[in-house]
Enzyme design. Structure first.
Site, mmCIF file in Angstrom:
data_model
loop_
_atom_site.group_PDB
_atom_site.id
_atom_site.type_symbol
_atom_site.label_atom_id
_atom_site.label_comp_id
_atom_site.label_asym_id
_atom_site.label_seq_id
_atom_site.Cartn_x
_atom_site.Cartn_y
_atom_site.Cartn_z
ATOM 1 C CE1 TYR A 108 29.910 -2.451 8.169
ATOM 2 C CE2 TYR A 108 27.559 -1.751 7.808
ATOM 3 C CZ TYR A 108 28.557 -2.223 8.590
ATOM 4 O OH TYR A 108 28.293 -2.454 9.729
ATOM 5 N N PRO A 130 22.507 -4.742 15.196
ATOM 6 C CG PRO A 130 24.151 -3.609 16.552
ATOM 7 C CD PRO A 130 24.056 -4.687 15.425
ATOM 8 N N GLY A 131 20.717 -1.689 14.351
ATOM 9 C CA GLY A 131 20.401 -0.554 13.497
ATOM 10 C C GLY A 131 21.551 0.309 13.772
ATOM 11 C CG ASP A 191 44.992 -5.139 11.332
ATOM 12 O OD1 ASP A 191 43.975 -5.599 11.270
ATOM 13 O OD2 ASP A 191 45.589 -4.085 10.749
ATOM 14 C CE LYS A 244 29.134 -5.510 10.042
ATOM 15 N NZ LYS A 244 29.785 -6.301 11.533
ATOM 16 N N GLY A 287 33.305 2.257 20.765
ATOM 17 C CA GLY A 287 31.861 1.994 20.604
ATOM 18 C C GLY A 287 31.535 0.790 21.302
ATOM 19 C CD GLU A 312 36.115 6.296 18.226
ATOM 20 O OE1 GLU A 312 37.072 5.714 17.398
ATOM 21 O OE2 GLU A 312 36.369 6.888 19.414
ATOM 22 C CG PHE A 313 29.663 2.631 12.048
ATOM 23 C CD1 PHE A 313 30.323 1.424 11.691
ATOM 24 C CD2 PHE A 313 28.708 3.093 11.139
ATOM 25 C CE1 PHE A 313 29.781 0.593 10.552
ATOM 26 C CE2 PHE A 313 28.448 2.611 9.899
ATOM 27 C CZ PHE A 313 28.860 1.366 9.781
HETATM 28 P P1 NDP Z 1 33.449 1.801 16.278
HETATM 29 O O1 NDP Z 1 34.556 2.505 15.151
HETATM 30 O O2 NDP Z 1 33.543 2.802 17.494
HETATM 31 O O3 NDP Z 1 34.443 0.644 16.885
HETATM 32 C C1 NDP Z 1 35.195 -0.256 15.924
HETATM 33 C C2 NDP Z 1 35.948 -1.180 16.523
HETATM 34 O O4 NDP Z 1 36.503 -2.078 15.631
HETATM 35 C C3 NDP Z 1 37.237 -0.589 17.101
HETATM 36 O O5 NDP Z 1 37.664 -0.738 18.428
HETATM 37 C C4 NDP Z 1 38.280 -0.711 16.307
HETATM 38 O O6 NDP Z 1 39.446 -0.771 17.088
HETATM 39 C C5 NDP Z 1 37.921 -2.159 15.818
HETATM 40 N N1 NDP Z 1 38.749 -2.449 14.588
HETATM 41 C C6 NDP Z 1 38.304 -1.839 13.243
HETATM 42 N N2 NDP Z 1 39.425 -2.435 12.305
HETATM 43 C C7 NDP Z 1 39.950 -3.220 13.148
HETATM 44 C C8 NDP Z 1 41.140 -4.056 12.576
HETATM 45 N N3 NDP Z 1 41.488 -4.159 11.519
HETATM 46 N N4 NDP Z 1 41.585 -4.925 13.591
HETATM 47 C C9 NDP Z 1 41.423 -4.935 14.792
HETATM 48 N N5 NDP Z 1 40.393 -4.196 15.580
HETATM 49 C C10 NDP Z 1 39.662 -3.446 14.554
HETATM 50 O O7 NDP Z 1 32.226 1.131 15.628
HETATM 51 P P2 NDP Z 1 31.120 0.237 16.075
HETATM 52 O O8 NDP Z 1 31.379 0.059 17.649
HETATM 53 O O9 NDP Z 1 29.926 0.925 15.842
HETATM 54 O O10 NDP Z 1 31.356 -1.007 15.352
HETATM 55 C C11 NDP Z 1 31.645 -2.198 16.068
HETATM 56 C C12 NDP Z 1 30.952 -3.284 15.284
HETATM 57 O O11 NDP Z 1 29.473 -3.145 15.094
HETATM 58 C C13 NDP Z 1 31.219 -3.258 13.630
HETATM 59 O O12 NDP Z 1 31.429 -4.759 13.360
HETATM 60 C C14 NDP Z 1 30.015 -2.734 12.978
HETATM 61 O O13 NDP Z 1 30.122 -3.177 11.518
HETATM 62 C C15 NDP Z 1 28.987 -3.068 13.662
HETATM 63 N N6 NDP Z 1 27.992 -2.386 13.637
HETATM 64 C C16 NDP Z 1 27.645 -0.941 13.990
HETATM 65 C C17 NDP Z 1 26.689 -0.021 13.879
HETATM 66 C C18 NDP Z 1 26.694 1.284 13.874
HETATM 67 O O14 NDP Z 1 25.549 2.024 13.393
HETATM 68 N N7 NDP Z 1 27.584 1.841 14.816
HETATM 69 C C19 NDP Z 1 25.334 -0.897 13.329
HETATM 70 C C20 NDP Z 1 25.478 -2.431 13.211
HETATM 71 C C21 NDP Z 1 26.418 -2.881 13.352
HETATM 72 P P3 NDP Z 1 40.999 -0.297 16.594
HETATM 73 O O15 NDP Z 1 40.806 0.902 15.500
HETATM 74 O O16 NDP Z 1 41.497 0.216 17.780
HETATM 75 O O17 NDP Z 1 41.568 -1.298 15.839
HETATM 76 C C1 8X3 Z 2 25.905 -0.347 10.557
HETATM 77 C C2 8X3 Z 2 24.437 0.397 10.501
HETATM 78 O O1 8X3 Z 2 22.756 1.210 8.669
HETATM 79 O O2 8X3 Z 2 24.840 2.194 8.868
HETATM 80 O O3 8X3 Z 2 25.893 -1.401 10.392
HETATM 81 O O4 8X3 Z 2 24.901 0.023 7.881
HETATM 82 S S1 8X3 Z 2 24.279 0.771 8.945
#
Ligand code: NDP
Ligand code: 8X3
Length: 259
Positions: free
Chosen positions: A153, A183-184, A60, A157, A13, A189-190
């Site tokens: 969640y 971001p929105g 982790d 944030k 991501g 993989e979120f």
């Molecule tokens: P992804 O699931 O694609 O990526 C999440 C990343 O976080 C992975 O690399 C994962 O690595 C890592 N991670 C999760 N848990 C742990 C842990 N316990 N220790 C170490 N690493 C961890 O999601 P996004 O890229 O979307 O999310 C990244 C950030 O962006 C998050 O903080 C999320 O809240 C935020 N965000 C996302 C949005 C969205 O709509 N997608 C919008 C706004 C904010 P691994 O599993 O290998 O440990």
């Molecule tokens: C991730 C965006 O709107 O799903 O932070 O919470 S939302």
């Protein structure tokens, strides 16, 4: 200027997209995450893409001892961290507070809030002694608004947003810049993680409109990094054009979909 940039959650991501974009500029990258195989593959790729060097750390962020050991044992040349991107995070579930899973609450709070704190606490002294540095926390629209069933969640944030402000105040004497990129909806993989691997449900979140990509967010992060030292991005809210609030999304009805 080439920098040493540490990214948490670089295995997928937004974190992975930041790593790719910053590699092209020749920066040295410290990549972290739990999935070592992905870190290994990405590191090789980024060296070929022009990164000034890549060091990866399987950790982790919830494991305070592992975080402290991992960062204190960085080879000396890698301890001059100029930028920390606190990105690792997740949502688990989307249900009312009355039906929430306390185990999932723990994991979100431990990762998004305490993990961010552990990593920051280990990196800040390295920046403070050099009287320079930048911390970029990945917040969210969920840190500005609380939406139905987003309860815990969203609270994590909001905490990231508050901690960003607290860090900016407390680290001012050291010349450490503190930013938040919020971001929105971003298609990563979120949602797959949030819905416990249910790919159909995850896809539905983004159906009928164009969400942000990890790359879109990486461009905003790079913008904050590339600004001259006297300029700081305090909080950059980055939304898909089709999203006007946490819950208001203009969707092409012919494609259906739900948030
Ligand atoms: P992804 O699931 O694609 O990526 C999440 C990343 O976080 C992975 O690399 C994962 O690595 C890592 N991670 C999760 N848990 C742990 C842990 N316990 N220790 C170490 N690493 C961890 O999601 P996004 O890229 O979307 O999310 C990244 C950030 O962006 C998050 O903080 C999320 O809240 C935020 N965000 C996302 C949005 C969205 O709509 N997608 C919008 C706004 C904010 P691994 O599993 O290998 O440990
Ligand atoms: C991730 C965006 O709107 O799903 O932070 O919470 S939302």
């Amino acid at each position: 200027m080439k920098k040493t940039i540490m990214i948490t959650g670089a295995t997928s991501g937004i974190g992975e997209a930041c790593a790719r974009l910053l590699a092209v500029d020749g920066h040295r990258l410290v990549l972290t995450g739990r999935r070592l195989d992905r870190l290994e593959r990405l590191s090789e790729e980024l060296i070929n893409a022009g990164a000034g060097g890549v060091h990866f750390l399987g950790m982790d962020v919830r494991d305070r001892a592992a975080v402290e050991a991992g960062i204190s044992k960085l080879p000396s040349g890698w301890k001059t961290i100029d930028v920390l991107i606190n990105n690792a995070g997740l949502a688990l579930g989307l249900s009312g507070i009355d039906g929430g899973d306390p185990g999932e609450w723990d994991q979100m709070l431990d990762t998004n809030v305490k993990g961010l704190l552990y990593v920051s606490r280990a990196v800040i002294p390295l920046m403070a002694e050099r009287r320079q540095g930048q911390i970029i926390n990945i917040g969210s629209i969920a840190g500005r608004e609380t939406y139905p069933n987003g309860n815990v969640y969203c609270a994590t944030k909001h905490a990231v947003s508050s901690l960003t402000k607290g860090m900016r105040l407390d680290l001012l004497p050291y010349g450490i810049r503190v930013s938040q990129v919020s971001p929105g909806a971003v298609e990563t993989e979120f949602s797959l993680v949030r819905f416990h691997g249910d790919a159909q449900k995850a896809k539905g979140v983004y159906r009928g409109f164009r969400p942000l990509s990890g790359e879109d967010v990486a461009v905003a992060v790079k913008f904050a990094i590339d600004l001259p030292g006297h300029v700081n991005v305090d909080d950059l809210l980055l939304m898909p054009s089709a999203q006007a609030s946490a819950t208001m999304i203009r969707r092409d009805e012919s494609e259906g979909g739900a948030h």
